[in-house]
Design a protein around this motif. Structure first.
Motif, PDB file in Angstrom:
ATOM      1  N   PRO A 277      -4.899  11.506   0.283  1.00  0.00           N
ATOM      2  CA  PRO A 277      -4.666  10.004   0.078  1.00  0.00           C
ATOM      3  C   PRO A 277      -4.306   9.743  -1.464  1.00  0.00           C
ATOM      4  O   PRO A 277      -3.601   8.819  -1.689  1.00  0.00           O
ATOM      5  CB  PRO A 277      -6.389   9.462   0.388  1.00  0.00           C
ATOM      6  CG  PRO A 277      -6.652  10.498   1.222  1.00  0.00           C
ATOM      7  CD  PRO A 277      -5.878  11.772   0.823  1.00  0.00           C
ATOM      8  N   ALA A 278      -4.603  10.746  -2.349  1.00  0.00           N
ATOM      9  CA  ALA A 278      -4.100  10.278  -3.572  1.00  0.00           C
ATOM     10  C   ALA A 278      -2.723  10.871  -4.021  1.00  0.00           C
ATOM     11  O   ALA A 278      -2.166   9.935  -4.617  1.00  0.00           O
ATOM     12  CB  ALA A 278      -5.027  11.513  -4.568  1.00  0.00           C
ATOM     13  N   ALA A 279      -2.152  11.616  -3.139  1.00  0.00           N
ATOM     14  CA  ALA A 279      -0.719  11.742  -3.154  1.00  0.00           C
ATOM     15  C   ALA A 279       0.164  10.572  -2.717  1.00  0.00           C
ATOM     16  O   ALA A 279       0.833  10.093  -3.222  1.00  0.00           O
ATOM     17  CB  ALA A 279      -0.282  13.024  -2.595  1.00  0.00           C
ATOM     18  N   ALA A 280      -0.699  10.046  -1.486  1.00  0.00           N
ATOM     19  CA  ALA A 280      -0.110   8.771  -0.903  1.00  0.00           C
ATOM     20  C   ALA A 280       0.075   7.806  -1.859  1.00  0.00           C
ATOM     21  O   ALA A 280       1.009   6.732  -1.858  1.00  0.00           O
ATOM     22  CB  ALA A 280      -0.694   8.600   0.515  1.00  0.00           C
ATOM     23  N   LEU A 281      -1.053   7.449  -2.636  1.00  0.00           N
ATOM     24  CA  LEU A 281      -1.387   6.065  -3.295  1.00  0.00           C
ATOM     25  C   LEU A 281      -0.178   6.462  -4.528  1.00  0.00           C
ATOM     26  O   LEU A 281       0.195   5.371  -4.862  1.00  0.00           O
ATOM     27  CB  LEU A 281      -2.823   6.046  -3.762  1.00  0.00           C
ATOM     28  CG  LEU A 281      -3.066   4.837  -4.454  1.00  0.00           C
ATOM     29  CD1 LEU A 281      -2.596   3.618  -3.945  1.00  0.00           C
ATOM     30  CD2 LEU A 281      -4.689   4.850  -4.785  1.00  0.00           C
ATOM     31  N   GLN A 282      -0.476   7.505  -5.261  1.00  0.00           N
ATOM     32  CA  GLN A 282       0.455   7.697  -6.436  1.00  0.00           C
ATOM     33  C   GLN A 282       1.709   7.672  -6.248  1.00  0.00           C
ATOM     34  O   GLN A 282       2.682   7.057  -6.914  1.00  0.00           O
ATOM     35  CB  GLN A 282      -0.202   8.945  -7.053  1.00  0.00           C
ATOM     36  CG  GLN A 282      -1.397   8.902  -7.692  1.00  0.00           C
ATOM     37  CD  GLN A 282      -2.124  10.125  -8.312  1.00  0.00           C
ATOM     38  OE1 GLN A 282      -1.337  10.383  -9.511  1.00  0.00           O
ATOM     39  NE2 GLN A 282      -3.400  10.346  -8.486  1.00  0.00           N
ATOM     40  N   PHE A 283       2.443   8.266  -5.072  1.00  0.00           N
ATOM     41  CA  PHE A 283       3.757   8.053  -4.679  1.00  0.00           C
ATOM     42  C   PHE A 283       3.966   6.729  -4.625  1.00  0.00           C
ATOM     43  O   PHE A 283       5.039   6.165  -5.047  1.00  0.00           O
ATOM     44  CB  PHE A 283       4.046   8.885  -3.320  1.00  0.00           C
ATOM     45  CG  PHE A 283       5.360   8.754  -2.842  1.00  0.00           C
ATOM     46  CD1 PHE A 283       6.383   9.673  -3.443  1.00  0.00           C
ATOM     47  CD2 PHE A 283       5.739   7.831  -1.865  1.00  0.00           C
ATOM     48  CE1 PHE A 283       7.645   9.644  -2.950  1.00  0.00           C
ATOM     49  CE2 PHE A 283       7.308   7.945  -1.476  1.00  0.00           C
ATOM     50  CZ  PHE A 283       8.176   8.745  -1.944  1.00  0.00           C
TER      51      PHE A 283
END
Length: 339
Positions: A277-283
Motif C-alpha cells: 500500500p505504501a508503494a501504491a500511494l507514493q507512486f
C-alpha cells in the motif's frame, strides 16, 4: 486570486477523504461511525473532502455536510458531482448500485442543463452549504453508458458544461471537472473544452498506468488539477497480495494477469521491506500532474494506516527494480526523481 480546488493536510500531505464509504458502499455504517471517520480525518489535518449524490443516494452528502459545517468554511474544500438525480420513493431495495441501506430515493441519469442545476441545488440542500468548491460530471464513459455514450458526450459538451459555467459565474461552484474511471473520455472532452479539475479513479496506479502516455502530460500542460481516486484499484493493492484469498480489481474479481503482476510487485516489496500500500500511494503521488489522492476509508484506523503508508521510507533501489523487471514503465515518474 482563484482559490485552489484542494487543500493538503495541515502537515502538507496531499491526501483527502473520499465519501463513498460514508454512503454505505458494500456495507453499512451508522451515523456515529461515519461521523467518527470524518472527525478523525479532520483532527489529523485532512482538509479536502469529496462526495456525490450517487454515494448512498444522498447519504454521504448529508453525513459530510453535518460533520464539516461547524468548521470555518474557508479552511476546507468539498466537491460533489452531477449526472444522477434522486427521486423520493417510499420503498427502495436494501441494496442499490452497491450501496446498502440508502436514503429513500432512486436515481436516474440526467445531464441536461435543468438537471444539472437541480442536482447542484439539491446537493447544497443536503450538505447545508451555499457553495461547492468543485463539481465533477460523473461517470460519462462508454463502459457505463454503452451505445448511448456518444449521445451523453454530446449533451455534456452542449448542455452540462455550459450550465456548470453559469453556476460558476453565479458563485455556487468554484471549479468544474469530470469524475470518471476512464481516461479516454477525459481526452475526448479535452478536445472540445477546458476543465479546471479532474477526479480520475483507477487509471493511474502502481498496477495500471493507462492514463500515463497521453492524458497525464495533457493535464500538466493544461494545468488541470488532478485528484486521483482508486489508487489501490478497489482492493488488490490495499493489503498484502496473496493468491489464496479473493482479489478484486476495478470493483470485480481480478483477472489472472492483474493478480500475477501484483504478486510480482509483492515479491519486490518483500525483498526491500516495503509495504505494497505504501508503494501504491507514493507512486500515485509522484506524478507531477497529481495534486491530491482521495482515500475512501471506513474507520479512523484505516485513515491512519494510509497516513503511515504516505510516510513510509521507500529505498530508491525498490523503484529501480520495479522498472528493471518491467513492472512499471520506465517513463513513469517515481518518488525522489526529478520530473
Amino acid at each position: 486570486m482563484k482559490t485552489p480546488a484542494f487543500l493538503p493536510c495541515t502537515d502538507g500531505a496531499r491526501l483527502g477523504l473520499g465519501g463513498a464509504p460514508l454512503g454505505n458502499l458494500f456495507e453499512a455504517m451508522d451515523d456515529a461511525q461515519a461521523r467518527a471517520v470524518v472527525d478523525a480525518a479532520w483532527a489529523d489535518g485532512c482538509r479536502s473532502f469529496d462526495t456525490a449524490p450517487h454515494y448512498g443516494h444522498g447519504l454521504s452528502e448529508r453525513r459530510l455536510g453535518d460533520a464539516l459545517r461547524g468548521h470555518p468554511r474557508n479552511t476546507w474544500r468539498l466537491s460533489s458531482k452531477v449526472g444522477r438525480l434522486l427521486t423520493p420513493q417510499a420503498q427502495v431495495p436494501r441494496e442499490q448500485h452497491s450501496y446498502v441501506n440508502t436514503l429513500p430515493f432512486i436515481q436516474h441519469w440526467d445531464f441536461s442543463a435543468s438537471g444539472v442545476r437541480r442536482s447542484v441545488e439539491d446537493s447544497l440542500q443536503r450538505l447545508g452549504l451555499a457553495q461547492l468548491d468543485a463539481v465533477y460530471i460523473h461517470d460519462i464513459d462508454a463502459a457505463t453508458h454503452g451505445p448511448g455514450a456518444a449521445s451523453v458526450l454530446r449533451q455534456v459538451l452542449n448542455e452540462t458544461l455550459p450550465e456548470l459555467t453559469r453556476l460558476k459565474q453565479a458563485g455556487l461552484i468554484s471549479h468544474i471537472g469530470l469524475g470518471v474511471n476512464d481516461h479516454q473520455i477525459v481526452e475526448q472532452v479535452l478536445r472540445h473544452a477546458d476543465l479546471d479539475v479532474l477526479m480520475l479513479a483507477g487509471r493511474y496506479t502502481l498496477l495500471d498506468q493507462a492514463a500515463l502516455p497521453t492524458l497525464m502530460p495533457q493535464l500538466v500542460k493544461r494545468q488541470v488539477a488532478l485528484a486521483l481516486g482508486g489508487v489501490f484499484n478497489s482492493g488488490i493493492l490495499a493489503t498484502r497480495v496473496s493468491a489464496d484469498r479473493p482479489i478484486t480489481f476495478n470493483y470485480a474479481p481480478a483477472a489472472q494477469a492483474w493478480v500475477d503482476k501484483a504478486l510480482g510487485m509483492q515479491a519486490v516489496c518483500d525483498q526491500h521491506g516495503v509495504s505494497l500500500p505504501a508503494a501504491a500511494l507514493q507512486f500515485a503521488l509522484a506524478h507531477p500532474a497529481t495534486q491530491i489522492v482521495m482515500l475512501g476509508v471506513r474507520s479512523a484506523a484505516q485513515w491512519q494506516a494510509a497516513r503511515q503508508a504516505d510516510r513510509e521510507v521507500i529505498p530508491s533501489d525498490f523503484w529501480q527494480q520495479l522498472r528493471h523487471e518491467g513492472l512499471i514503465p520506465a517513463e513513469a515518474p517515481i518518488p525522489g526523481e526529478a520530473a
